[in-house]
Design a protein around this motif. Structure first.
Motif, PDB file in Angstrom:
ATOM      1  N   GLY A 146       0.594  -1.194   0.176  1.00 56.17           N
ATOM      2  CA  GLY A 146       0.050  -0.054   0.158  1.00 56.17           C
ATOM      3  C   GLY A 146       0.717   1.257  -0.149  1.00 56.17           C
ATOM      4  N   ARG A 147       1.985   1.279  -0.325  1.00 53.27           N
ATOM      5  CA  ARG A 147       3.059   2.386  -0.308  1.00 53.27           C
ATOM      6  C   ARG A 147       3.079   2.972  -1.692  1.00 53.27           C
ATOM      7  NH1 ARG A 147       5.874  -1.236   2.743  1.00 53.27           N
ATOM      8  NH2 ARG A 147       5.756  -0.782   5.256  1.00 53.27           N
ATOM      9  N   ILE A 148       2.885   2.283  -2.873  1.00 55.61           N
ATOM     10  CA  ILE A 148       2.716   2.829  -4.206  1.00 55.61           C
ATOM     11  C   ILE A 148       1.513   2.757  -4.797  1.00 55.61           C
ATOM     12  CG2 ILE A 148       4.033   3.012  -6.402  1.00 55.61           C
ATOM     13  CD1 ILE A 148       6.358   1.668  -5.174  1.00 55.61           C
ATOM     14  N   LEU A 149       0.999   3.917  -5.433  1.00 55.59           N
ATOM     15  CA  LEU A 149      -0.333   3.961  -6.205  1.00 55.59           C
ATOM     16  C   LEU A 149       0.058   4.138  -7.540  1.00 55.59           C
ATOM     17  CD1 LEU A 149      -3.667   3.977  -6.330  1.00 55.59           C
ATOM     18  CD2 LEU A 149      -3.179   6.557  -5.928  1.00 55.59           C
ATOM     19  N   TRP A 150      -0.534   3.223  -8.522  1.00 57.84           N
ATOM     20  CA  TRP A 150      -0.347   3.531  -9.854  1.00 57.84           C
ATOM     21  C   TRP A 150      -1.656   4.059 -10.598  1.00 57.84           C
ATOM     22  CZ3 TRP A 150       2.331  -0.460  -7.699  1.00 57.84           C
ATOM     23  CH2 TRP A 150       3.887  -0.648  -8.099  1.00 57.84           C
ATOM     24  N   ALA A 151      -1.731   5.323 -11.193  1.00 61.94           N
ATOM     25  CA  ALA A 151      -2.837   5.732 -11.819  1.00 61.94           C
ATOM     26  C   ALA A 151      -2.893   5.819 -13.404  1.00 61.94           C
ATOM     27  CB  ALA A 151      -3.456   6.979 -11.208  1.00 61.94           C
ATOM     28  N   GLY A 152      -3.518   5.319 -14.102  1.00 61.45           N
ATOM     29  CA  GLY A 152      -3.657   5.296 -15.548  1.00 61.45           C
ATOM     30  C   GLY A 152      -4.845   6.162 -16.282  1.00 61.45           C
ATOM     31  N   ASP A 153      -4.819   7.096 -17.337  1.00 64.42           N
ATOM     32  CA  ASP A 153      -5.644   8.010 -17.992  1.00 64.42           C
ATOM     33  C   ASP A 153      -5.808   7.575 -19.394  1.00 64.42           C
ATOM     34  OD1 ASP A 153      -3.536   8.960 -19.237  1.00 64.42           O
ATOM     35  OD2 ASP A 153      -3.037  10.728 -17.781  1.00 64.42           O
ATOM     36  N   ASP A 154      -6.437   8.419 -19.958  1.00 65.47           N
ATOM     37  CA  ASP A 154      -6.975   8.247 -21.280  1.00 65.47           C
ATOM     38  C   ASP A 154      -6.018   8.846 -22.309  1.00 65.47           C
ATOM     39  OD1 ASP A 154      -7.643  10.960 -21.004  1.00 65.47           O
ATOM     40  OD2 ASP A 154      -9.741  10.591 -21.549  1.00 65.47           O
ATOM     41  N   ARG A 155      -5.090   9.682 -21.603  1.00 61.85           N
ATOM     42  CA  ARG A 155      -3.968  10.138 -22.481  1.00 61.85           C
ATOM     43  C   ARG A 155      -2.858   9.273 -22.782  1.00 61.85           C
ATOM     44  NH1 ARG A 155      -4.723  15.760 -22.958  1.00 61.85           N
ATOM     45  NH2 ARG A 155      -6.890  15.908 -22.897  1.00 61.85           N
ATOM     46  N   GLY A 156      -2.950   7.931 -22.230  1.00 64.42           N
ATOM     47  CA  GLY A 156      -1.790   7.226 -22.386  1.00 64.42           C
ATOM     48  C   GLY A 156      -0.757   7.233 -21.524  1.00 64.42           C
ATOM     49  N   SER A 157      -0.942   7.839 -20.218  1.00 72.82           N
ATOM     50  CA  SER A 157      -0.059   7.748 -19.330  1.00 72.82           C
ATOM     51  C   SER A 157      -0.062   7.165 -17.896  1.00 72.82           C
ATOM     52  CB  SER A 157       0.487   9.377 -18.735  1.00 72.82           C
ATOM     53  OG  SER A 157       0.816  10.148 -19.882  1.00 72.82           O
ATOM     54  N   ILE A 158       0.873   6.707 -17.168  1.00 67.66           N
ATOM     55  CA  ILE A 158       0.688   5.914 -16.028  1.00 67.66           C
ATOM     56  C   ILE A 158       1.552   6.688 -14.989  1.00 67.66           C
ATOM     57  CG2 ILE A 158       1.082   3.784 -14.667  1.00 67.66           C
ATOM     58  CD1 ILE A 158       0.971   2.236 -17.333  1.00 67.66           C
ATOM     59  N   PHE A 159       0.829   7.091 -13.897  1.00 66.47           N
ATOM     60  CA  PHE A 159       1.672   7.731 -12.733  1.00 66.47           C
ATOM     61  C   PHE A 159       1.621   6.922 -11.578  1.00 66.47           C
ATOM     62  CE2 PHE A 159      -0.115  11.450 -15.459  1.00 66.47           C
ATOM     63  CZ  PHE A 159       0.731  12.191 -15.618  1.00 66.47           C
ATOM     64  N   SER A 160       3.111   6.974 -11.006  1.00 68.62           N
ATOM     65  CA  SER A 160       3.064   6.590  -9.756  1.00 68.62           C
ATOM     66  C   SER A 160       3.279   7.662  -8.489  1.00 68.62           C
ATOM     67  CB  SER A 160       4.324   5.826  -9.655  1.00 68.62           C
ATOM     68  OG  SER A 160       5.585   6.699  -9.776  1.00 68.62           O
ATOM     69  N   PHE A 161       2.634   7.278  -7.585  1.00 72.16           N
ATOM     70  CA  PHE A 161       2.545   8.197  -6.194  1.00 72.16           C
ATOM     71  C   PHE A 161       2.760   7.473  -4.819  1.00 72.16           C
ATOM     72  CE2 PHE A 161      -0.850   9.377  -9.212  1.00 72.16           C
ATOM     73  CZ  PHE A 161      -0.838  10.781  -9.150  1.00 72.16           C
ATOM     74  N   LEU A 162       3.746   8.070  -4.307  1.00 73.07           N
ATOM     75  CA  LEU A 162       3.903   7.454  -2.944  1.00 73.07           C
ATOM     76  C   LEU A 162       2.923   7.795  -2.148  1.00 73.07           C
ATOM     77  CD1 LEU A 162       7.926   8.574  -2.725  1.00 73.07           C
ATOM     78  CD2 LEU A 162       6.664   6.548  -3.685  1.00 73.07           C
TER      79      LEU A 162
END
Length: 456
Positions: free
Chosen positions: A287-303
């Motif tokens: 539960g320390r890293i969150l990944w989020a994907g969007d409709d523009r083709g990007s994946i972001f990682s969050f701490l």
């Protein structure tokens, strides 16, 4: 009896930070299994005195094994993840008290004790250090492989027979098993995503009506309705794996928000913006890293700050500019013999993508691609849930060509293990039961097919 097993589980949870220090991904699974087994045993009507004696003995043994807990040492062991001696479980119990005050609590799904015993046996396998940074199974692994049937990966995932085909949720037909048990009514527009709580008694749903709802699974009643902070269409959701009082949602205004479902409020510092509409979310096991994907083709990682719920943007990967990321699934190990933390991704590029997680900030490196049909539909995929000592590791995905595909991610060539045909529309989602004996797949016309694994 319920109070006693909750106390037992609370004791286990308080010491959970000390378990498997080299493999933190097993901690969540351990607490999950303990919770399910304790609940099932509590139904047997044991003598309360014996249960209290067990609680005292359990506390004593854990204290002898790990030493007395102090607030400061507990804080260090969780790597600054908890501000006080109150654990994640304590917070979950507070939330359950809140749910009881508002309405009936849902029941937990009962699971075959035999399947969990087998899983527990498979988990109790001894490893030997053969070289720095590498682990190989001992002879105990061979025993575990034999216990699981000593089958190849292709044999194990030979799903052929259709166990059931149903669309009662579409046409309100007279049900035949398996059937619809609950219909959750309340949203005014389409439901985009849902997530089960750790204890399986609560479901969170997100909707195009700009609300998320909390449901009790026992009776299907809505416990709470929470509006999106941006009054925007909500498109996806995921529970924080170590604190099910927190849920992360993504919306059409390109924002992710950490929501406290007990208070119905957004967590301070728990919001961030992406480059497009947020379509997919996934946490790593701790539960320390969150990944989020969007409709523009990007994946972001969050701490993710475990103490405050704050999100800190870490890395960004552009998979393919303009191609929607429709599914993200994280796995700490693909299998016991494939140790890389990995991310399985569906994007509208006619490929299923497997990434290696390369650092503690969630940076990704492409490992494998698998040919499927996906150019526009929100297709999803999953890792097979059981970790075993069979050679190879399997993932399953839907596809726009109306098929379900099984791929061995460790096979250099001819990676497709199985292909299921039977749908008459694009297959959008797939899901296993706990012991992988059944696989459900759903398509764009509302049909669900439950597939049965061939028994050898």
């Amino acid at each position: 009896m319920a109070a006693v097993w909750q106390q037992v589980l609370a004791v286990d949870a308080r010491y959970n930070a000390y378990r498997t220090s080299n493999f933190p991904q097993f901690r969540t699974q351990y607490i999950r299994r303990r919770s399910q087994l304790l609940r099932e045993n509590a139904k047997g009507g044991f003598d309360p005195l014996l249960r209290h004696q067990y609680l005292r003995l359990r506390s004593l043994l854990l204290g002898l094994r790990y030493g007395p807990l102090s607030e400061q040492s507990s804080f260090r062991a969780h790597s600054n993840s908890i501000r006080s001696s109150r654990t994640t479980l304590d917070r979950m119990e507070d939330f359950e008290d809140d749910l009881r005050a508002q309405g009936p609590r849902g029941h937990r799904r009962s699971v075959s004790r035999g399947s969990y015993q087998l899983q527990a046996q498979l988990n109790r396998v001894v490893y030997e250090e053969k070289s720095p940074g590498s682990l190989v199974p001992t002879s105990a692994a061979e025993a575990s492989r034999a216990m699981a049937g000593d089958t190849t990966l292709s044999e194990n995932y030979a799903f052929a027979g259709m166990y059931h085909i149903f669309d009662q949720h579409v046409d309100e037909l007279v049900p035949t098993p398996p059937c619809v048990l609950r219909v959750l009514r309340g949203h005014s527009r389409g439901i985009t995503d849902f997530a089960w709580s750790l204890s399986n008694d609560v479901i969170v749903t997100t909707s195009l009506d700009a609300t998320m709802r909390i449901w009790a699974t026992e009776d299907g009643k809505c416990i709470r309705e929470i509006p999106d902070p941006d009054i925007s269409e909500l498109l996806c959701c995921v529970f924080q794996p170590m604190n099910n009082n927190l849920t992360v949602v993504g919306n059409s205004k390109q924002n992710v928000h950490v929501m406290n479902i007990s208070t119905g409020k957004k967590v301070k510092g728990g919001s961030s913006k992406l480059t497009g509409r947020v379509l997919a979310l996934s946490f790593d096991a701790p539960g320390r890293i969150l990944w989020a994907g969007d409709d523009r083709g990007s994946i972001f990682s969050f701490l993710f700050d475990m103490a405050t719920g704050k999100l800190t943007k870490a890395k960004r990967l552009v998979v393919n500019e303009g191609s929607s990321i429709t599914s993200i699934s994280a796995r700490s190990w693909i299998s016991r013999e494939a140790r890389d933390p990995s991310l399985l991704v569906n994007a509208c590029v006619n490929k299923l993508l497997l990434y290696r997680v390369v650092d503690n900030e969630g940076a990704l490196q492409l490992k494998r691609t698998f040919e499927i049909h996906q150019s526009s539909n929100p297709v999803r995929s999953i890792f097979c849930p059981l970790m075993s000592f069979r050679q190879g590791a399997c993932v399953v995905t839907g596809s726009e060509d109306m098929c379900v595909y099984f791929f061995d991610v460790e096979r250099a060539s001819r990676a497709m293990v199985n292909k299921l045909q039977g749908h008459s529309a694009a297959v959008l989602d797939v899901s296993f039961n706990c012991d992988e004996s059944l696989l459900a797949s759903s398509d764009a016309r509302g049909m669900v097919i439950v597939w049965r694994r061939e028994q050898k």
